[in-house]
Design a protein around this motif. Structure first.
Motif, mmCIF file in Angstrom:
data_model
loop_
_atom_site.group_PDB
_atom_site.id
_atom_site.type_symbol
_atom_site.label_atom_id
_atom_site.label_comp_id
_atom_site.label_asym_id
_atom_site.label_seq_id
_atom_site.Cartn_x
_atom_site.Cartn_y
_atom_site.Cartn_z
ATOM 1 N N GLN A 183 0.967 -25.093 3.075
ATOM 2 C CA GLN A 183 0.357 -26.370 3.437
ATOM 3 C C GLN A 183 -1.145 -26.265 3.680
ATOM 4 O OE1 GLN A 183 3.505 -25.662 5.326
ATOM 5 N NE2 GLN A 183 4.402 -26.667 3.563
ATOM 6 N N PHE A 184 -1.604 -25.098 4.141
ATOM 7 C CA PHE A 184 -3.015 -24.953 4.498
ATOM 8 C C PHE A 184 -3.461 -23.518 4.273
ATOM 9 C CE2 PHE A 184 -6.164 -23.559 7.632
ATOM 10 C CZ PHE A 184 -7.213 -24.426 7.349
ATOM 11 N N MET A 185 -4.703 -23.380 3.813
ATOM 12 C CA MET A 185 -5.307 -22.065 3.628
ATOM 13 C C MET A 185 -6.779 -22.183 4.005
ATOM 14 S SD MET A 185 -6.046 -20.051 0.029
ATOM 15 C CE MET A 185 -4.359 -19.768 -0.377
ATOM 16 N N ASP A 186 -7.271 -21.283 4.862
ATOM 17 C CA ASP A 186 -8.701 -21.310 5.161
ATOM 18 C C ASP A 186 -9.427 -20.355 4.214
ATOM 19 O OD1 ASP A 186 -8.362 -18.740 6.199
ATOM 20 O OD2 ASP A 186 -8.579 -19.352 8.284
ATOM 21 N N SER A 187 -10.703 -20.148 4.458
ATOM 22 C CA SER A 187 -11.499 -19.323 3.543
ATOM 23 C C SER A 187 -10.997 -17.885 3.455
ATOM 24 C CB SER A 187 -12.970 -19.342 3.950
ATOM 25 O OG SER A 187 -13.121 -18.806 5.253
ATOM 26 N N SER A 188 -10.327 -17.405 4.490
ATOM 27 C CA SER A 188 -9.801 -16.035 4.432
ATOM 28 C C SER A 188 -8.716 -15.918 3.358
ATOM 29 C CB SER A 188 -9.272 -15.587 5.790
ATOM 30 O OG SER A 188 -8.154 -16.343 6.187
ATOM 31 N N GLY A 189 -7.986 -17.002 3.102
ATOM 32 C CA GLY A 189 -6.980 -16.995 2.040
ATOM 33 C C GLY A 189 -7.609 -16.881 0.668
ATOM 34 N N VAL A 190 -8.712 -17.590 0.470
ATOM 35 C CA VAL A 190 -9.439 -17.486 -0.797
ATOM 36 C C VAL A 190 -9.957 -16.061 -0.957
ATOM 37 C CG1 VAL A 190 -11.407 -18.323 -2.142
ATOM 38 C CG2 VAL A 190 -10.040 -19.936 -0.796
ATOM 39 N N GLY A 191 -10.481 -15.502 0.129
ATOM 40 C CA GLY A 191 -10.947 -14.119 0.103
ATOM 41 C C GLY A 191 -9.826 -13.139 -0.197
ATOM 42 N N LEU A 192 -8.636 -13.420 0.324
ATOM 43 C CA LEU A 192 -7.469 -12.576 0.045
ATOM 44 C C LEU A 192 -7.197 -12.516 -1.451
ATOM 45 C CD1 LEU A 192 -4.829 -11.076 1.001
ATOM 46 C CD2 LEU A 192 -3.768 -13.341 1.058
ATOM 47 N N ILE A 193 -7.188 -13.674 -2.086
ATOM 48 C CA ILE A 193 -6.907 -13.727 -3.518
ATOM 49 C C ILE A 193 -8.032 -13.082 -4.326
ATOM 50 C CG2 ILE A 193 -6.593 -15.290 -5.484
ATOM 51 C CD1 ILE A 193 -5.046 -17.145 -3.533
ATOM 52 N N LEU A 194 -9.280 -13.411 -4.005
ATOM 53 C CA LEU A 194 -10.410 -12.821 -4.725
ATOM 54 C C LEU A 194 -10.469 -11.300 -4.557
ATOM 55 C CD1 LEU A 194 -13.190 -15.451 -3.982
ATOM 56 C CD2 LEU A 194 -12.228 -14.902 -6.225
ATOM 57 N N GLY A 195 -10.189 -10.823 -3.370
ATOM 58 C CA GLY A 195 -10.206 -9.374 -3.116
ATOM 59 C C GLY A 195 -9.144 -8.635 -3.904
ATOM 60 N N ILE B 160 -10.568 -26.280 -4.037
ATOM 61 C CA ILE B 160 -11.173 -25.079 -3.451
ATOM 62 C C ILE B 160 -11.230 -23.957 -4.488
ATOM 63 C CG2 ILE B 160 -10.843 -23.246 -1.732
ATOM 64 C CD1 ILE B 160 -9.625 -25.487 0.084
ATOM 65 N N PHE B 161 -10.131 -23.766 -5.227
ATOM 66 C CA PHE B 161 -10.099 -22.712 -6.246
ATOM 67 C C PHE B 161 -11.079 -23.000 -7.383
ATOM 68 C CE2 PHE B 161 -5.533 -21.881 -4.770
ATOM 69 C CZ PHE B 161 -5.939 -20.883 -3.902
ATOM 70 N N GLN B 162 -11.245 -24.263 -7.736
ATOM 71 C CA GLN B 162 -12.211 -24.614 -8.776
ATOM 72 C C GLN B 162 -13.618 -24.223 -8.341
ATOM 73 O OE1 GLN B 162 -11.168 -28.739 -9.290
ATOM 74 N NE2 GLN B 162 -9.806 -28.292 -11.013
ATOM 75 N N PHE B 163 -13.973 -24.519 -7.087
ATOM 76 C CA PHE B 163 -15.287 -24.154 -6.571
ATOM 77 C C PHE B 163 -15.454 -22.640 -6.450
ATOM 78 C CE2 PHE B 163 -15.122 -28.504 -4.510
ATOM 79 C CZ PHE B 163 -16.009 -29.073 -5.410
ATOM 80 N N SER B 164 -14.351 -21.932 -6.293
ATOM 81 C CA SER B 164 -14.379 -20.476 -6.132
ATOM 82 C C SER B 164 -14.336 -19.734 -7.465
ATOM 83 C CB SER B 164 -13.190 -20.017 -5.282
ATOM 84 O OG SER B 164 -13.194 -20.663 -4.039
ATOM 85 N N GLY B 165 -14.257 -20.463 -8.565
ATOM 86 C CA GLY B 165 -14.186 -19.831 -9.880
ATOM 87 C C GLY B 165 -12.786 -19.389 -10.281
ATOM 88 N N LEU B 166 -11.775 -19.842 -9.552
ATOM 89 C CA LEU B 166 -10.399 -19.418 -9.828
ATOM 90 C C LEU B 166 -9.599 -20.426 -10.663
ATOM 91 C CD1 LEU B 166 -9.552 -17.912 -6.330
ATOM 92 C CD2 LEU B 166 -9.901 -16.653 -8.471
#
Length: 117
Positions: A53-65, A89-95
């Motif tokens: 339901q929710f992911m903060d920036s650490s979740g995006v970092g988890l996937i990118l890492g 969020i993923f679009q802005f992150s390049g994912l």
């Protein structure tokens, strides 16, 4: 926050995330996945976010890492069923190129086609 990690043949792992993903949970998941990658058991991660339901920036970092770790071994990721908010969020992150709306079996077939095609 609950999660499951299942490893399949051909070094494919599916990470299923449920509820809300914050910094504390991210660290636990990161450690477990990184260990599996570094041991050579996984070269493809499929992130199933249908139950998230929710992911903060650490979740995006988890996937990118994990994407960076997998790039060392020629691996890849696929992000399944993110919510519309997470898609932005993923679009802005390049994912964005790694997102897919599908069930897990279709994702595995897609990955196998990429790996063996």
């Amino acid at each position: 926050m609950n999660y499951e990690i299942s490893v399949y043949p051909e070094q494919i792992a599916i990470v299923r995330l449920y509820g809300e993903l914050g910094h504390h949970e991210t660290e636990k998941i990161r450690a477990q996945i990184s260990k599996t990658i570094m041991q050579g058991h996984v070269t493809t991660l499929i992130w199933n976010l249908a139950g998230l339901q929710f992911m903060d920036s650490s979740g995006v970092g988890l996937i990118l890492g994990r994407m960076r770790e997998l790039s060392i071994v020629g691996g890849q990721i696929l992000i399944l069923n993110p919510s519309s908010t997470m898609q932005k969020i993923f679009q802005f992150s390049g994912l964005a190129p790694y997102m897919m709306q599908a069930d897990e079996q279709a994702a595995i077939s897609h990955i196998r086609g990429i790996v063996h095609g």
